[in-house]
Design an enzyme around this catalytic site. Sequence first.
Site, PDB file in Angstrom:
ATOM      1  N   TYR A  32      -7.817  -0.219   0.421  1.00  0.00           N
ATOM      2  CA  TYR A  32      -8.205  -0.835  -0.853  1.00  0.00           C
ATOM      3  C   TYR A  32      -7.448  -2.148  -1.018  1.00  0.00           C
ATOM      4  CZ  TYR A  32     -11.111  -0.654  -4.906  1.00  0.00           C
ATOM      5  OH  TYR A  32     -12.110  -0.911  -5.796  1.00  0.00           O
ATOM      6  N   HIS A  37      -2.012  -7.668   0.314  1.00  0.00           N
ATOM      7  CA  HIS A  37      -2.167  -7.228   1.710  1.00  0.00           C
ATOM      8  C   HIS A  37      -2.588  -8.382   2.605  1.00  0.00           C
ATOM      9  CE1 HIS A  37      -3.131  -3.234  -0.326  1.00  0.00           C
ATOM     10  NE2 HIS A  37      -2.148  -2.914   0.498  1.00  0.00           N
ATOM     11  N   MET A 191       0.343  -7.761  -7.511  1.00  0.00           N
ATOM     12  CA  MET A 191      -0.885  -7.160  -6.992  1.00  0.00           C
ATOM     13  C   MET A 191      -0.617  -5.770  -6.447  1.00  0.00           C
ATOM     14  SD  MET A 191      -3.172 -10.156  -5.477  1.00  0.00           S
ATOM     15  CE  MET A 191      -3.442 -11.625  -6.468  1.00  0.00           C
ATOM     16  N   SER A 192      -1.534  -4.858  -6.744  1.00  0.00           N
ATOM     17  CA  SER A 192      -1.404  -3.473  -6.299  1.00  0.00           C
ATOM     18  C   SER A 192      -2.786  -2.845  -6.317  1.00  0.00           C
ATOM     19  CB  SER A 192      -0.484  -2.718  -7.267  1.00  0.00           C
ATOM     20  OG  SER A 192      -0.659  -1.322  -7.114  1.00  0.00           O
TER      21      SER A 192
END
Length: 287
Positions: A32, A37, A191-192
């Site tokens: 996700y 990332h 961000m997560s």
Amino acid sequence: MKVIKTVQLMQKTAMKLKRKGRRIVLVPTMGYLHNGHLSLIKKARKTAGANGVVVVSIYVNPTQFGPNEDLSRYPRDLKRDLDLIRPLNVDIVFNPSDKEMYPGKEEGLYSTYIVEENLSKNMEGSSRPGHFRGVATVVGKLFNIVMPDAAVFGEKDYQQAAIIKRMVKDFNFPLKIVVSPTVRESDGLAMSSRNSYLNESERKQATALFRAIQYAKNAVSKKGTINANDLKNELKNLIEKEPSGRVDYIEFFDPETLQPVSKVRSGAHLALAVYVGKTRLIDNASL
Ligand code: PAF
């Protein structure tokens, strides 16, 4: 971009690449993917060099989730992930099943884990018992499967990165750990993948974590030295002013040993975990 699903093929591929002298750089993820990332993957691409191979692992590791945590609802979308990383010149995506990673576990025939016994005691370790045992175990397994020369982790999980570095040193894993800075939304929210759980109102309230960090930075730069408990209370008040905000922990600590400090000065590290509604978010910063 090759997608590899089995441990055997991944190990065979890694051994072949190593025999040819190609450098392997791993980015372990639970999928996700978001821009955070993608920045780790870009860092990996740079670290690998033109002749190097970038491997992104996508695996939601069940052993790092507690019984009352979000394993079953953790967001998963492989197609979306592959579309996001295809433009980044990734060579291999390693996407194993639970049966591949923990063979025999259902039948009680999996029984070896890696336990770090010092850095994992407080913060995420005490709040999420067993979490770092699951993380260290899966990361150790990924190192043995992908055989990377380097692996890239995000600074957002500060304690995780410290534990992985310690594990690599203690267990003589022959690779370098690269830690890459936290990527934030324009309003400061780190961000997560878990941000996708937030509704519109919670999403606004979630900026309280970043505001708390800014508040602490300002306080330290104005006052020099501050009693940790006093500053914790001020941050807790700031966060819990939000109707859905509830502090799980706020900790000030030494950035190397992760030992809590009672006096907060410049150079101390702050980490916090906050529930916004049902969603648990973490963040950290050097003060
Ligand atoms: O940081 C994460 O996403 C996970 O903890 C990791 C390192 C991929 C292990 O499952």
